[in-house]
Design a protein around this motif. Structure first.
Motif, PDB file in Angstrom:
ATOM      1  N   LEU A   1      41.075  24.937 -42.023  1.00 32.35           N
ATOM      2  CA  LEU A   1      40.993  26.292 -42.560  1.00 32.35           C
ATOM      3  C   LEU A   1      39.850  26.349 -43.571  1.00 32.35           C
ATOM      4  CD1 LEU A   1      44.781  27.126 -43.082  1.00 32.35           C
ATOM      5  CD2 LEU A   1      43.325  27.641 -41.116  1.00 32.35           C
ATOM      6  N   PRO A   2      38.916  27.284 -43.431  1.00 30.62           N
ATOM      7  CA  PRO A   2      37.723  27.301 -44.294  1.00 30.62           C
ATOM      8  C   PRO A   2      38.067  27.437 -45.767  1.00 30.62           C
ATOM      9  CG  PRO A   2      37.448  28.758 -42.391  1.00 30.62           C
ATOM     10  CD  PRO A   2      38.884  28.347 -42.411  1.00 30.62           C
ATOM     11  N   TYR A   3      37.364  26.648 -46.599  1.00 31.56           N
ATOM     12  CA  TYR A   3      37.431  26.726 -48.063  1.00 31.56           C
ATOM     13  C   TYR A   3      38.833  26.419 -48.603  1.00 31.56           C
ATOM     14  CZ  TYR A   3      33.070  29.159 -47.139  1.00 31.56           C
ATOM     15  OH  TYR A   3      31.821  29.490 -46.674  1.00 31.56           O
ATOM     16  N   THR A   4      39.633  25.679 -47.853  1.00 32.84           N
ATOM     17  CA  THR A   4      40.957  25.267 -48.311  1.00 32.84           C
ATOM     18  C   THR A   4      41.142  23.783 -47.983  1.00 32.84           C
ATOM     19  OG1 THR A   4      42.208  25.637 -46.259  1.00 32.84           O
ATOM     20  CG2 THR A   4      41.791  27.562 -47.664  1.00 32.84           C
ATOM     21  N   PRO A   5      42.096  23.122 -48.634  1.00 36.39           N
ATOM     22  CA  PRO A   5      42.397  21.730 -48.277  1.00 36.39           C
ATOM     23  C   PRO A   5      43.414  21.612 -47.138  1.00 36.39           C
ATOM     24  CG  PRO A   5      43.664  22.343 -50.201  1.00 36.39           C
ATOM     25  CD  PRO A   5      42.818  23.545 -49.857  1.00 36.39           C
ATOM     26  N   ILE A   6      43.662  22.717 -46.434  1.00 39.07           N
ATOM     27  CA  ILE A   6      44.703  22.769 -45.406  1.00 39.07           C
ATOM     28  C   ILE A   6      44.064  22.727 -44.019  1.00 39.07           C
ATOM     29  CG2 ILE A   6      46.668  24.077 -44.513  1.00 39.07           C
ATOM     30  CD1 ILE A   6      47.056  23.034 -47.339  1.00 39.07           C
ATOM     31  N   SER A   7      44.748  22.047 -43.091  1.00 39.88           N
ATOM     32  CA  SER A   7      44.343  22.049 -41.692  1.00 39.88           C
ATOM     33  C   SER A   7      45.579  22.197 -40.809  1.00 39.88           C
ATOM     34  CB  SER A   7      43.591  20.764 -41.330  1.00 39.88           C
ATOM     35  OG  SER A   7      44.472  19.652 -41.342  1.00 39.88           O
ATOM     36  N   LEU A   8      45.362  22.646 -39.581  1.00 44.05           N
ATOM     37  CA  LEU A   8      46.417  22.802 -38.583  1.00 44.05           C
ATOM     38  C   LEU A   8      46.167  21.837 -37.439  1.00 44.05           C
ATOM     39  CD1 LEU A   8      46.566  26.717 -38.453  1.00 44.05           C
ATOM     40  CD2 LEU A   8      47.907  25.170 -39.905  1.00 44.05           C
ATOM     41  N   LYS A   9      47.254  21.275 -36.895  1.00 45.70           N
ATOM     42  CA  LYS A   9      47.127  20.300 -35.814  1.00 45.70           C
ATOM     43  C   LYS A   9      48.015  20.689 -34.641  1.00 45.70           C
ATOM     44  CE  LYS A   9      45.574  16.061 -38.020  1.00 45.70           C
ATOM     45  NZ  LYS A   9      45.720  14.593 -38.050  1.00 45.70           N
ATOM     46  N   ALA A  10      47.560  20.344 -33.443  1.00 41.58           N
ATOM     47  CA  ALA A  10      48.342  20.559 -32.234  1.00 41.58           C
ATOM     48  C   ALA A  10      47.931  19.501 -31.217  1.00 41.58           C
ATOM     49  CB  ALA A  10      48.132  21.962 -31.675  1.00 41.58           C
ATOM     50  N   GLY A  11      48.886  19.070 -30.387  1.00 44.75           N
ATOM     51  CA  GLY A  11      48.530  18.066 -29.396  1.00 44.75           C
ATOM     52  C   GLY A  11      49.711  17.560 -28.608  1.00 44.75           C
ATOM     53  N   TYR A  12      49.479  16.431 -27.957  1.00 44.42           N
ATOM     54  CA  TYR A  12      50.444  15.791 -27.065  1.00 44.42           C
ATOM     55  C   TYR A  12      50.909  14.471 -27.682  1.00 44.42           C
ATOM     56  CZ  TYR A  12      51.983  12.854 -23.154  1.00 44.42           C
ATOM     57  OH  TYR A  12      52.686  11.995 -22.349  1.00 44.42           O
ATOM     58  N   GLU A  13      52.206  14.171 -27.516  1.00 40.26           N
ATOM     59  CA  GLU A  13      52.749  12.906 -28.007  1.00 40.26           C
ATOM     60  C   GLU A  13      53.651  12.281 -26.949  1.00 40.26           C
ATOM     61  OE1 GLU A  13      54.420  12.664 -31.855  1.00 40.26           O
ATOM     62  OE2 GLU A  13      52.923  13.952 -32.806  1.00 40.26           O
ATOM     63  N   HIS A  14      53.616  10.965 -26.903  1.00 39.98           N
ATOM     64  CA  HIS A  14      54.501  10.202 -26.018  1.00 39.98           C
ATOM     65  C   HIS A  14      55.166   9.101 -26.827  1.00 39.98           C
ATOM     66  CE1 HIS A  14      55.620   7.048 -23.078  1.00 39.98           C
ATOM     67  NE2 HIS A  14      55.923   8.083 -22.315  1.00 39.98           N
TER      68      HIS A  14
END
Length: 253
Positions: A70-83
């Protein structure tokens, strides 16, 4: 020593500035590791019960995810696959869990000397969750034949608090170390175990909690290679070519 620290700051300065600037947009990461499930409780009281002989669960864990900053913040979002492979009680009673994960990360401080810790939270959905009846004999090297009868509850949904660190090898390439406490939102699995050398069976209760430990590689985009990266790469190659393994005065970066 002060001169050495000053030179290191000059080398790492471009990397820190490039990472902290609001130009990074997303990253791709792959991780591999394992899980353990030590939360095993014995329910039956008796003179033949030896709780310390009860093994925990274990399995392999792999992840492939995309991270959006996320621009200009220390936050991010994640998405993906797990096994995740989950074997119960150190036996072949188990289940392969695979699905999608959604999560959020917070990087509380600036990257210092190429190190950036983070905390976060993941929500995991397992496609193969549900309740299964198990009834089988298992060969044990320590205890001979063991009979397990019971009901296993594989969670469809889990939440996982996360703690980890990105160790930047270059401006846009990082080695990852990550711990997760994976809390399954389902009932506990209950087994009745009968060991050949014991005249009485006893019951085991295993909660759907797993501890995950992973290592991985992360690539940040837009990908760029800074002058500091080039200096570090050349210096690393020279260290390998010119230094002897038993040199007591070898400089470790």
């Amino acid at each position: 020593m002060k001169l050495l620290l000053f030179i290191l700051m000059l080398l790492l300065g471009p990397t820190v500035m490039a990472q902290d600037a609001p130009v990074r947009t997303f990253a791709i990461e792959g991780q591999i590791g394992g899980t353990t499930s030590p939360h095993v409780k014995t329910l039956t009281k008796g003179q033949y019960l030896i709780p310390e002989k009860v093994g925990s669960g274990y399995g392999m864990l792999s992840k492939l995810r995309v991270e959006y900053y996320l621009p200009y913040t220390p936050i991010s979002l994640k998405a993906g696959y797990e096994h995740e492979e989950w074997n119960f009680l150190d036996t072949n009673l188990g289940n392969d869990m695979e699905g999608v994960s959604l999560g959020v990360r917070c990087y509380p401080g600036k990257k210092l000397w190429g190190v950036q810790p983070y905390i976060g939270l993941d929500a995991l959905y397992n496609f193969s969750g549900g309740s299964y009846a198990y009834s089988r004999d298992v060969a044990s090297d320590r205890f001979g034949r063991v009979r397990y009868d019971g009901m296993v509850h594989i969670p469809h949904v889990s939440v996982a608090p996360i703690a980890g660190v990105d160790l930047y090898l270059f401006s846009c390439i990082a080695l990852q170390l990550e711990y997760s406490c994976r809390l399954g939102l389902s009932r506990a699995s209950v087994f009745q175990a009968q060991y050949n050398h014991q005249p009485e069976p006893f019951e085991l209760r295993m909660r759907p909690i797993r501890h995950g430990f992973n290592v991985g590689l992360k690539i940040v985009f837009p990908f760029h290679f800074t002058a500091g990266d080039g200096v570090n790469l050349v210096q690393g190659i020279l260290d390998i070519l010119l230094n002897k393994p038993n040199d007591n005065y070898r400089y470790y970066r």
